[in-house]
Write an enzyme that holds these catalytic residues in place. Structure first.
Site, PDB file in Angstrom:
ATOM      1  N   ASP A  15       0.821  -1.226   0.000  1.00 39.74           N
ATOM      2  CA  ASP A  15       0.000   0.000   0.000  1.00 39.74           C
ATOM      3  C   ASP A  15       0.851   1.271   0.000  1.00 39.74           C
ATOM      4  OD1 ASP A  15      -2.418  -1.596   0.319  1.00 39.74           O
ATOM      5  OD2 ASP A  15      -1.774  -1.869   2.390  1.00 39.74           O
ATOM      6  N   LYS A  18       2.310   2.345  -5.068  1.00 38.95           N
ATOM      7  CA  LYS A  18       3.051   1.881  -6.250  1.00 38.95           C
ATOM      8  C   LYS A  18       2.286   2.145  -7.530  1.00 38.95           C
ATOM      9  CE  LYS A  18       3.344  -2.301  -4.576  1.00 38.95           C
ATOM     10  NZ  LYS A  18       2.826  -2.058  -3.214  1.00 38.95           N
ATOM     11  N   GLY A  42      -3.945  -4.312  -4.898  1.00 42.25           N
ATOM     12  CA  GLY A  42      -4.717  -3.223  -5.482  1.00 42.25           C
ATOM     13  C   GLY A  42      -3.820  -2.048  -5.809  1.00 42.25           C
ATOM     14  N   HIS A  43      -3.759  -1.682  -7.087  1.00 41.19           N
ATOM     15  CA  HIS A  43      -2.992  -0.512  -7.501  1.00 41.19           C
ATOM     16  C   HIS A  43      -3.969   0.575  -7.950  1.00 41.19           C
ATOM     17  CE1 HIS A  43       0.927  -2.956  -8.412  1.00 41.19           C
ATOM     18  NE2 HIS A  43       0.696  -2.776  -7.118  1.00 41.19           N
ATOM     19  N   GLN A 226       2.008  -6.008  -3.330  1.00 38.08           N
ATOM     20  CA  GLN A 226       2.310  -6.047  -1.890  1.00 38.08           C
ATOM     21  C   GLN A 226       3.620  -5.288  -1.589  1.00 38.08           C
ATOM     22  OE1 GLN A 226       1.478  -9.479  -3.256  1.00 38.08           O
ATOM     23  NE2 GLN A 226      -0.624  -9.010  -2.824  1.00 38.08           N
TER      24      GLN A 226
END
Length: 428
Positions: A15, A18, A42-43, A226
């Site tokens: 988180d 990125k 999740g990006h 991650q």
């Protein structure tokens, strides 16, 4: 901006922001490759007033003309990838000819999700905090040599035989050990053969594609999901993910040699967050935790879970810099600290009277240690409008210089907001 092949990886507990940095760097590359994890990541990318949240597809898909690859190191839920593809297509993003999935990527099956939930609930008070998306059980099958690969979908005989063996074993576990209803083999077979038809044109030997691209002097960006502290080998085990997010994972997860990697960029928040359970030495007390969470909008892009917030942990980041061979850092969410009068940096851990300057492997020490802090005076003025390093407040520069000094890497990118333009580039 990006010269040579680059690995971009999170240096904390995930988180770190990125998605935005990958999106910015993708403008100057030819290929963007996701090399590990699954749809537990999740990006988030903000373009103008539009927000995109990507879970499997590389962020480079938002740039026309880029080739995006999901590597063999990723575990793929066919339903999830098709949902994401349909969502992007409905928003005018071109998928056909831009996205390829490795034929060697392992599949997440329905029984993986059921086992993920059952195992997590069975742990009782010592839950790992999984996303219930079947990631861990899929990697377990891969290592156990009983996994089903993407390429297997296109040979019905091979797929049927592998599925039969797995359903027999998984139903035994679900029913006898966890007291749950098993899965139906024929239903899964029918469902996944339909997925095969929809995905066929997107599946390829992506290792060959990438090595041909390297020979043709194309520029490749490898994106990790991650973060380093969630790496299955080097993170805060067992509170980790089931794959290798570190830069070394780019080679095994994409099918390229280490000699083709030219640069590693690590992404860090100006503070630290962590989702789910597990040790977190610099975690703030509840009131300040909530204040920073609200200011930074710290909620998981995949699950929506509130993130735990803490001060910058230089011990953990220095460890991550060394493991990844990161020469450069991208610092995100610097603007979130604009209203902090005093900012703390963790420079060591104290446990049983002993001071640890390096990150310990013993999980008990990480869980029970007392962080040693150095106080930095806050700048107490807004930074989200600033686009040049020289225009940052002097106290902000002092904070950033201290981070460089403590972790042993140079800051090359600073993010002062979620939008593409809210970025400062340093020529270091």
């Amino acid at each position: 901006m990006t010269k040579g092949n680059t690995v971009l990886i999170g240096m904390q507990w995930g988180d770190e922001g990125k998605g935005k940095i990958i999106d910015i760097l993708a403008a100057d590359v030819d290929y963007v490759v996701r090399y590990q994890g699954g749809n537990n990541a999740g990006h988030t990318v903000v373009i103008g007033d539009t927000q995109y949240v990507l879970h499997l597809i590389p962020s480079g898909i938002l740039h026309p003309g880029k080739i995006c690859i999901i590597g063999n190191g990723v575990v793929v839920d066919p339903w999830a990838i098709l949902q994401e593809m349909n969502e992007l297509t409905s928003r005018g993003i071109k998928i056909e000819g831009s996205l390829y999935i490795s034929e060697n990527a392992h599949l997440i099956m329905p029984y993986h999700k059921l086992l993920d939930i059952a195992k997590e609930e069975h742990r009782g008070t010592v839950k790992l905090g999984t996303t219930h998306r079947g990631i861990g059980p899929a990697y377990t099958d891969k290592i156990g040599r009983v996994g089903i690969k993407m390429v297997d979908l296109f040979d019905e005989e091979v797929f049927s035989e592998k599925l039969k063996r797995n359903v027999l074993e998984k139903n035994f576990l679900l029913e006898k050990m966890y007291g749950r209803e098993g899965v139906k083999e024929e239903e899964i077979k029918k469902q996944y053969l339909e997925y095969a038809k929809l995905l066929k044109n997107f599946v390829a030997d992506t290792s060959v594609m990438l090595n041909e691209a390297i020979s043709a002097k194309k520029i490749i960006l490898f994106e990790g999901a991650q973060g380093t502290m969630l790496d299955v080998d080097f993170g805060t085990y067992p509170y980790v993910t089931a794959s290798n997010p570190i830069s070394g994972g780019a080679c095994t997860g994409a099918g390229v040699g280490p000699t083709v990697i030219d640069k590693v960029i690590g992404v860090v928040k100006a503070y630290t967050t962590r989702v789910g359970t597990g040790p977190f030495p610099t975690e703030l007390e509840p009131e300040l935790n909530e204040k920073l969470r609200l200011k930074g909008k710290e909620y998981g892009a995949t699950t929506g879970r509130p993130r735990r917030c803490g001060w910058f942990d230089a011990v953990a980041v220095k460890y991550a810099v060394n493991i990844n061979g990161a020469g450069y850092l991208a610092v995100t969410k610097l603007d979130v600290l604009d209203e902090a009068d005093i900012i703390k940096i963790c420079t060591g851990y104290k446990y049983n009277g002993k001071v640890f300057a390096n990150f310990p492997s013993n999980i008990r020490i990480v869980e029970k240690c007392e962080p040693i802090y150095e106080d930095i005076e806050g700048w107490m003025e807004p930074t989200s409008h600033i686009r040049k390093y020289d225009e940052l407040p002097e106290k902000t520069k002092k904070y950033l210089n201290k981070l460089e000094e403590l972790v042993g890497a140079k800051i090359s990118i600073i993010s002062v907001g979620p939008k593409r333009e809210q970025t400062i580039f340093l020529d270091k």
